[in-house]
Design an enzyme around this catalytic site. Structure first.
Site, mmCIF file in Angstrom:
data_model
loop_
_atom_site.group_PDB
_atom_site.id
_atom_site.type_symbol
_atom_site.label_atom_id
_atom_site.label_comp_id
_atom_site.label_asym_id
_atom_site.label_seq_id
_atom_site.Cartn_x
_atom_site.Cartn_y
_atom_site.Cartn_z
ATOM 1 N N ASP A 199 1.860 1.469 -0.169
ATOM 2 C CA ASP A 199 1.871 0.809 1.130
ATOM 3 C C ASP A 199 0.432 0.659 1.634
ATOM 4 O O ASP A 199 -0.367 1.600 1.553
ATOM 5 C CB ASP A 199 2.687 1.665 2.109
ATOM 6 C CG ASP A 199 2.830 1.021 3.464
ATOM 7 O OD1 ASP A 199 3.477 -0.028 3.552
ATOM 8 O OD2 ASP A 199 2.292 1.578 4.450
ATOM 9 N N GLU B 206 0.115 -3.231 -1.615
ATOM 10 C CA GLU B 206 -0.257 -4.283 -0.681
ATOM 11 C C GLU B 206 -1.784 -4.349 -0.626
ATOM 12 O O GLU B 206 -2.423 -3.378 -0.210
ATOM 13 C CB GLU B 206 0.293 -3.987 0.712
ATOM 14 C CG GLU B 206 1.809 -4.008 0.791
ATOM 15 C CD GLU B 206 2.302 -3.679 2.187
ATOM 16 O OE1 GLU B 206 2.974 -4.521 2.792
ATOM 17 O OE2 GLU B 206 2.010 -2.572 2.677
#
Length: 638
Positions: free
Chosen positions: A314, A343
């Site tokens: 994340d 990400e």
């Protein structure tokens, strides 16, 4: 003396170095237990408290810890503490330490258990499904509650064990996915495990105990061993079905600062104090030696103890490049096939130089780590910051300037090539990136929707007002055809194969089950949608031309064809990837009219046309012109 692999005891997993041993917080034997904590040298009083239960009651013993080395505090308690609970306290509040491996309800106290007793029968024979290249993966992102909470025949709705049930395994195998990305499954803070009957929902991006499964997904959060065993049973069942398990890891921030285990054991050390690159109120400091070490050992622990096959980071853009590369190196020593992606952005400015962070633009500095391509995502559906705007999918319905359509097309081509340098992609027209950022196509995650933002159906409805159901389905299937015929690693949100809706909710992180659940009746209501997804995935898996996995091979075999404004066409030529098919032509048409496209002269077999896929053939085409139906894909080969 028989040693056990126990909660907080890492001696069997870690190299014998001073740095690594700082996370051996509990070392158990029947004769004594040694507690260790990384805490400030100037802490005035550091204690361990022992409890008989995971919540309530007073400590039956409090033991003062002694500083035995630089920032290292130790206490030894004689006697057999098996089954007992503990907390550390440096004067900032009690917590189970930063590397508890078993906890009581709500994760407030660490637990001393025999980890070997949590292994399901046959766990020692559990094997990771074979994966030759990340290009072979088909990643299916799911939340435990979304997937099973509304399934009528689920025995364990909303639980880890739902993924061991025959209906779940049958659905996943029938669809053809071979990797499940589970949303946060560690112990998180937003759901009260003592009040599960309230059915409070959360995605779980609020970490509390990073190295323990979430109790809300277990059948009994009060017994520390249950959540651990049931998580392992889930992994084991998926592995038996040939499906890998990818863990969503959220090391970039904690639920909060004040009550976090990091802050309560070593105030301000683990954070970039005052910065909020996560957008969640705090930002961890991966560049600091012990935060870096924590991340490395945490990742290794999940792989070794729980047999995890991949990790999705994340907000990877909050972490420094060096740490990400050290994680990749540590994982390679265990199994190089474990896939790592994340990400490639942050949610705000980080208190660390951007050129040293794991941003998408820095992927060339992170070999064998992948990032999501927002280029292909937003080229297809429209920009992330405005749900009412559509992308290439809407060009047949809404009016756009030619320059905008060219931008969509070039961005889509960039994604189809896998975010690598390709001579036919004009980077000056690509959205977000003006230079290729992937060295290899396996460093790009190809997708059009995920848990964030609207699901695909809702985005199409929001950006194309008044869209008919028939058009909605056509554009949905067209979008996924672009994703699954691209050279990146394909990724899909669970339920898209069921024409999923979240009733237009953009950010459903704490929306109720009524918004987030999968409507399983849609599988019977829209059988053509499931069949198309299933056959599209099978087409990719059966034909290596779609998953070359190497940039030079992509540049050699992927050729974009001249195509009218609202279409994108490409050819995978000359038995790409040693495919059985000599040339494969893919034509994607977002236009509202049937469109003629010039193709190389040949005798072709049509395998995808007007929302139907059949590898055995749907018809023949001879010549140098192909007509692709409106808002659909045409795939043919010779």
């Amino acid at each position: 003396m028989k040693s056990l692999i126990l909660a907080g005891f890492l001696s069997l997993l870690l190299p014998r170095t001073v740095v690594a041993q700082t996370f051996q917080e509990v070392g158990y034997s029947p004769e004594m237990t040694v507690f260790s904590l990384f805490a400030p040298n100037d802490a005035k009083r550091v204690t361990v408290r022992l409890y008989r239960d995971g919540q309530g009651g007073k400590a039956y013993k409090t033991v003062k810890m002694t500083r035995t080395a630089h920032e290292q505090w130790t206490a030894t308690v004689k006697g057999d503490l098996m089954g007992q609970f503990y907390t550390f306290d440096i004067g900032k509040g009690e917590c189970p330490g930063v590397f508890a491996k078993a906890v009581g309800v709500n994760g407030k106290r660490g637990a001393i258990i025999d980890m070997a007793e949590t292994n399901p029968t046959g766990w020692e024979r559990d094997q990771r499904p074979v994966m030759k290249s990340p290009a072979d993966l088909v990643v299916y992102e799911m939340h435990h509650r979304d997937f099973s909470i509304a399934r009528p025949d689920a025995r364990y709705p909303g639980k880890f064990l739902a993924l061991t049930e025959p209906w779940a395994i049958d659905h996943l195998k029938s669809l053809g996915v071979n990797a499940i990305h589970v949303l946060p499954s560690y112990d998180y803070g937003s759901v009260d495990e003592t009040r599960l009957s309230d059915n409070k929902y959360n995605w779980g991006y609020d970490p509390v105990n990073y190295n323990v499964p979430e109790g809300g997904y277990s059948t009994d959060p009060y017994r520390p061993e249950v959540r651990i065993r049931e998580f392992k049973q889930m992994v084991q069942a998926l592995h038996k079905a040939g499906i890998r398990v990818i863990l969503d890891v959220v090391y970039n921030h904690t639920y909060d600062i004040e009550h976090s285990n990091f802050q309560r054991t070593y105030p301000d050390y683990y954070y970039r104090v005052g910065s909020n690159g996560s957008g969640c109120g705090n930002e961890t400091a991966s560049e600091k030696p012990m935060m870096r070490q924590f991340m490395i050992e945490s990742v290794k622990y999940w792989i070794n103890e729980y047999h995890i096959d991949g990790l999705r980071f994340d907000l990877m853009g909050c972490h420094d490049i060096e740490t990400m590369n050290l994680i990749r190196q540590a994982v390679d020593e265990i199994d190089p096939s474990v896939f790592i992606y994340g990400e490639g952005w942050s949610a705000g400015s980080c208190a660390y130089p951007q050129e040293k962070l794991g941003m998408k633009a820095n992927i060339p500095q992170m070999p064998r780590i992948a990032a999501f391509s927002d280029e292909i995502r937003d080229a297809l559906r429209g920009p992330f910051d405005d749900d009412t705007k559509c992308g290439w999918l809407g060009t047949g319905i809404r009016i756009f300037k030619s320059s905008d359509i060219m931008g969509f097309k070039e961005s889509l081509k960039f994604g189809i090539a896998g975010a690598i340098a390709h001579p036919q992609v004009d980077m000056t027209k690509v959205n977000y990136s003006k230079a290729p950022w992937a060295i290899e196509p396996t460093q790009m995650m190809s997708y059009v929707s995920c848990h964030d933002d609207m699901c695909l159906v809702d985005r199409l409805k929001a950006s194309i007002p008044g869209i008919s159901e028939a058009e909605l389905i056509r554009l949905d299937l067209l979008a996924q055809t672009a994703v699954f015929t691209s050279q990146g690693v394909p990724f899909m949100l669970s339920g898209e194969e069921l024409l999923r809706t979240k009733q237009g909710v953009h950010n459903s992180f704490e929306s109720p089950d009524s918004i987030n659940h999968l409507d399983w009746s849609n599988k019977h209501r829209y059988p053509q949608v499931f069949d198309y997804y299933k056959n599209l995935i099978a087409l990719r898996q059966h034909h290596p031309a779609f998953r070359l996995g190497n940039a030079d091979l992509v540049r050699k075999h992927l050729e974009f064809l001249d195509a009218p404004e609202k279409t994108v066409a490409f050819r995978l030529k000359n038995y790409a990837g040693r495919d059985d098919w000599r040339n494969i032509i893919v034509i994607l048409n977002a236009g509202k009219a049937d469109t003629e496209v010039a193709i190389p002269e040949g005798n072709y077999t049509i395998v995808c046309c007007d929302g139907v896929i059949n590898e055995n053939g749907l018809g023949a085409l001879k010549g140098s012109k192909a007509i692709v139906n409106a808002q659909s894909a045409l795939i043919l080969h010779d």
